[in-house]
Motif scaffolding. Structure first.
Motif: not given
Length: 116
Positions: A43-53, A65-78
Motif C-alpha cells: 500500500f501507499q498512503c499520501q499526505y494531503d499537501s493542501a494541509l501544509l499551509k 551537494n546538500s543543505t544541512i538543517c539545524d533545528g528545522a521541525v515541521i508538524a503535520i496532522k496525523s
C-alpha cells in the motif's frame, strides 16, 4: 503528553558555508508518502499537501551537494494521510493513534536536490 517523532539519519561531508536562516513554505507540489506492505498487499498512503499551509523558519549550512538543517521541525496532522482504500486508511490512523497524537513532528536533518 508524548510526541510521535520521525527522525531522518544524517550523513554528511565537510565543506560547509556560513549559517543562514530563512523562512520557507512547503508547496502543494511536495509529497509525503508512507509505503508499506501487509500480509495481504502492498500500500501507499499520501499526505494531503493542501494541509501544509504553515511557514517555517529554518537555519541551515550549505554543504557540497546538500543543505544541512539545524533545528528545522515541521508538524503535520496525523490524520492527513489517504491510502486510497478506506480500510487501509482506517488501519493507518489506528496505528498512528491520531486521536491521541493529532500531530506528527518531522525533524529535517538534510535536504538534497533530486530529480524524480
Amino acid at each position: 503528553m508524548k510526541a510521535l517523532t520521525f527522525v531522518i539519519v544524517l550523513i554528511f561531508s565537510l565543506g560547509f558555508t556560513p549559517v543562514e536562516t530563512t523562512k520557507v513554505m512547503i508547496t502543494e507540489q511536495s509529497q509525503i508518502i508512507i509505503k508499506g506492505k501487509s500480509n495481504v498487499n502492498t500500500f501507499q498512503c499520501q499526505y494531503d499537501s493542501a494541509l501544509l499551509k504553515e511557514e517555517y523558519c529554518i537555519t541551515f549550512l550549505k554543504a557540497k551537494n546538500s543543505t544541512i538543517c539545524d533545528g528545522a521541525v515541521i508538524a503535520i496532522k496525523s490524520d492527513g494521510f489517504d491510502c486510497k482504500h478506506r480500510m487501509i486508511t482506517k488501519d493507518l490512523k489506528s496505528i498512528l493513534r491520531t486521536d491521541e497524537f493529532p500531530n506528527i513532528t518531522i525533524e529535517l536533518i538534510e535536504l538534497t536536490h533530486s530529480t524524480l
